[in-house]
Scaffold this active site. Structure first.
Site, PDB file in Angstrom:
ATOM      1  N   ASP A  45      45.771  -3.328 194.213  1.00  0.00           N
ATOM      2  CA  ASP A  45      45.939  -4.198 195.379  1.00  0.00           C
ATOM      3  C   ASP A  45      44.567  -4.337 196.012  1.00  0.00           C
ATOM      4  O   ASP A  45      43.965  -3.345 196.436  1.00  0.00           O
ATOM      5  CB  ASP A  45      46.909  -3.579 196.383  1.00  0.00           C
ATOM      6  CG  ASP A  45      48.348  -3.603 195.890  1.00  0.00           C
ATOM      7  OD1 ASP A  45      48.702  -4.535 195.144  1.00  0.00           O
ATOM      8  OD2 ASP A  45      49.112  -2.688 196.245  1.00  0.00           O
ATOM      9  N   ASP A  92      58.898  -9.815 196.025  1.00  0.00           N
ATOM     10  CA  ASP A  92      59.012  -8.718 196.982  1.00  0.00           C
ATOM     11  C   ASP A  92      60.353  -8.879 197.691  1.00  0.00           C
ATOM     12  O   ASP A  92      60.628  -9.940 198.261  1.00  0.00           O
ATOM     13  CB  ASP A  92      57.887  -8.774 198.020  1.00  0.00           C
ATOM     14  CG  ASP A  92      56.502  -8.694 197.383  1.00  0.00           C
ATOM     15  OD1 ASP A  92      56.380  -8.034 196.343  1.00  0.00           O
ATOM     16  OD2 ASP A  92      55.560  -9.297 197.933  1.00  0.00           O
TER      17      ASP A  92
END
Length: 256
Positions: free
Chosen positions: A11, A130
């Protein structure tokens, strides 16, 4: 039987690798190029690079950093964050990405999945989803989990497959960074809904969590970040454990 895959995830925010819990409280986890090199040596099967600030800050993924990370790798490399057009994807593929991950842009413009699949082939298209459980229903969220939608996870999973996604990267926001295990019941339910690979994400804490993701969750691949970045789980050790559990896995010299 297809081998299961272990995928470290980088990330990226402001050019550095970061990690948080439930998508917040981010802390630095190192240089992405150095981490990429390390994971290649340790025997990771693939790498995922998500520029988590690209969508939020309305800027394009750091294509130069993608180029530097890709040059350190000899394993498949997925890149996402801020991809909202075929031309965005083309730049990333040209800079060394093997696959493109789309998330928020695909929800806002579902036809983007069709366009990417038609332009590059569905093997290049990963739809990242998500989701969070709200009042007993798994709901899709956008912009790194900050923006809720009224789209149910199971409906969206089926739609992205029909539009040409080659893989689904499902992150449970309820499990992300908690190290309490993956959302295995939901993963298993998703696996019977679609015929494309599902990558489990969110919740890895122990080697047993990976075993459960494959055996109970029926995942095709398992992705994790902090447990790998901070050395809490070593990929060679994880692969030995999976092999002991009779899970088909790619073994390299480093793993043996």
């Amino acid at each position: 039987m297809l081998t299961k895959r272990i995928i470290p995830c980088l990330d990226i925010k402001d050019g550095r690798t970061v990690k948080g819990v439930n998508f917040v409280n981010l802390r630095d986890a190192g240089d992405p190029v150095e981490l990429a090199k390390r994971y290649t040596i340790e025997g990771a099967d693939e790498l995922v690079f998500l520029d988590i600030s690209a969508t939020e800050q309305k800027r394009k993924t750091l294509s130069n950093l993608v180029l530097r990370v890709a040059s350190a790798l000899n394993i498949p490399f997925t890149v996402g964050g801020g991809v909202s057009s075929v031309s965005d994807a083309k730049i990333l593929l040209r800079n060394g990405a093997d696959k493109i991950a789309v998330n928020s842009a695909a929800v806002r413009t579902p036809d983007l999945i069709n366009q990417l699949s038609e332009s590059f082939g569905n093997q290049c298209v990963v739809v990242a989803i998500d989701a969070k459980k709200i009042n007993g229903r798994w709901m899709v969220h956008l912009v790194g989990g900050k923006v809720p939608t009224d789209i149910e996870l199971k409906d969206w999973v089926k739609e992205v497959e029909s539009r040409g996604a080659g893989e689904i990267l499902f992150t449970s926001m309820d499990h992300d960074g908690t190290k309490n295990g993956f959302a295995n019941q939901t993963l298993a339910e998703l696996s019977v809904l679609v015929n494309i690979p599902i990558i489990a994400s969110g919740g890895a804490g122990t080697t047993d969590d990976f075993v459960d993701a494959f055996k109970i969750g029926k995942a095709d691949a398992a992705l994790a970040a902090s447990v790998f970045h901070y050395g809490e789980i070593k990929i060679p050790d994880l692969k030995k454990k999976l092999k002991q559990e009779n899970i088909e896995i790619r073994i390299t010299d480093e793993n043996s």
